[in-house]
Design a protein around this motif. Structure first.
Motif, PDB file in Angstrom:
ATOM      1  N   GLU A  78       0.836  -1.208   0.000  1.00 18.20           N
ATOM      2  CA  GLU A  78       0.000   0.000   0.000  1.00 18.20           C
ATOM      3  C   GLU A  78       0.868   1.254   0.000  1.00 18.20           C
ATOM      4  OE1 GLU A  78      -2.457  -0.321   3.450  1.00 18.20           O
ATOM      5  OE2 GLU A  78      -3.798  -1.793   2.532  1.00 18.20           O
ATOM      6  N   LYS A  79       1.912   1.244   0.813  1.00 17.27           N
ATOM      7  CA  LYS A  79       2.817   2.399   0.873  1.00 17.27           C
ATOM      8  C   LYS A  79       3.603   2.547  -0.425  1.00 17.27           C
ATOM      9  CE  LYS A  79       3.273   2.330   5.854  1.00 17.27           C
ATOM     10  NZ  LYS A  79       4.068   1.869   6.979  1.00 17.27           N
ATOM     11  N   LYS A  80       4.044   1.422  -0.977  1.00 13.23           N
ATOM     12  CA  LYS A  80       4.833   1.454  -2.216  1.00 13.23           C
ATOM     13  C   LYS A  80       4.036   2.050  -3.373  1.00 13.23           C
ATOM     14  CE  LYS A  80       7.150  -1.567  -5.543  1.00 13.23           C
ATOM     15  NZ  LYS A  80       7.490  -2.946  -5.879  1.00 13.23           N
ATOM     16  N   TYR A  81       2.775   1.616  -3.515  1.00 12.23           N
ATOM     17  CA  TYR A  81       1.959   2.056  -4.645  1.00 12.23           C
ATOM     18  C   TYR A  81       1.007   3.204  -4.308  1.00 12.23           C
ATOM     19  CZ  TYR A  81       3.607  -2.092  -7.110  1.00 12.23           C
ATOM     20  OH  TYR A  81       4.382  -3.052  -7.717  1.00 12.23           O
ATOM     21  N   GLY A  82       0.895   3.573  -3.032  1.00 13.01           N
ATOM     22  CA  GLY A  82       0.046   4.695  -2.640  1.00 13.01           C
ATOM     23  C   GLY A  82      -1.435   4.444  -2.842  1.00 13.01           C
ATOM     24  N   ARG A  83      -1.888   3.251  -2.464  1.00 12.13           N
ATOM     25  CA  ARG A  83      -3.298   2.898  -2.636  1.00 12.13           C
ATOM     26  C   ARG A  83      -3.839   2.242  -1.369  1.00 12.13           C
ATOM     27  NH1 ARG A  83      -1.498   2.987  -7.755  1.00 12.13           N
ATOM     28  NH2 ARG A  83      -2.943   3.183  -9.482  1.00 12.13           N
ATOM     29  N   SER A  84      -5.170   2.235  -1.267  1.00 12.79           N
ATOM     30  CA  SER A  84      -5.815   1.529  -0.162  1.00 12.79           C
ATOM     31  C   SER A  84      -5.811   0.032  -0.460  1.00 12.79           C
ATOM     32  CB  SER A  84      -7.253   2.018   0.011  1.00 12.79           C
ATOM     33  OG  SER A  84      -8.032   1.620  -1.107  1.00 12.79           O
ATOM     34  N   THR A  85      -6.220  -0.771   0.501  1.00  5.93           N
ATOM     35  CA  THR A  85      -6.180  -2.227   0.353  1.00  5.93           C
ATOM     36  C   THR A  85      -6.991  -2.703  -0.846  1.00  5.93           C
ATOM     37  OG1 THR A  85      -5.925  -2.446   2.736  1.00  5.93           O
ATOM     38  CG2 THR A  85      -6.593  -4.406   1.547  1.00  5.93           C
ATOM     39  N   SER A  86      -8.243  -2.292  -0.938  1.00  2.41           N
ATOM     40  CA  SER A  86      -9.095  -2.743  -2.047  1.00  2.41           C
ATOM     41  C   SER A  86      -8.601  -2.216  -3.383  1.00  2.41           C
ATOM     42  CB  SER A  86     -10.544  -2.313  -1.834  1.00  2.41           C
ATOM     43  OG  SER A  86     -11.179  -3.172  -0.940  1.00  2.41           O
ATOM     44  N   SER A  87      -8.229  -0.955  -3.409  1.00  2.00           N
ATOM     45  CA  SER A  87      -7.730  -0.363  -4.647  1.00  2.00           C
ATOM     46  C   SER A  87      -6.447  -1.053  -5.098  1.00  2.00           C
ATOM     47  CB  SER A  87      -7.493   1.132  -4.445  1.00  2.00           C
ATOM     48  OG  SER A  87      -6.959   1.714  -5.599  1.00  2.00           O
TER      49      SER A  87
END
Length: 104
Positions: A78-87
């Motif tokens: 999530e931190k690497k790609y900057g997204r929430s879990t579902s996204s």
């Protein structure tokens, strides 16, 4: 070892693409939750494509029971790609299925 439930909201496109990939993918997990975790652990693109087909009203929900180590791994992604879990799950699966030419 307790497991926690994590819900993933997927688009119909990704959900149907997963089912289509089961029929052609050899030695691939056939359980949706295991398939999601397989892709998260074994597919690491530089950039992931956003799934613009996602509509909240038409989403498909998948519940996966995860160990603490898997949850920690997902948090790093999530931190690497900057997204929430579902996204993150939705976009990683979308990118994976797009590269395998399952989704057009």
């Amino acid at each position: 070892m307790d497991k926690q439930k994590v819900w993933f909201a997927l688009s119909e496109c990704v959900y149907d693409g997963m089912k289509a990939y089961y029929s052609v993918g050899k030695n691939m997990p056939k359980v949706r939750g295991k398939f999601i975790m397989y892709v998260m652990h074994n597919f690491s693109p530089d950039e992931i494509m956003p799934d613009y087909t996602y509509q909240h009203a038409r989403r498909k929900m998948i519940c996966v029971k995860l160990r603490d180590s898997d949850i920690t791994f997902i948090e790093r992604l999530e931190k690497k790609y900057g997204r929430s879990t579902s996204s993150l799950a939705r976009d990683l699966l979308y990118t994976f299925l797009k590269e395998k030419q399952i989704i057009k």
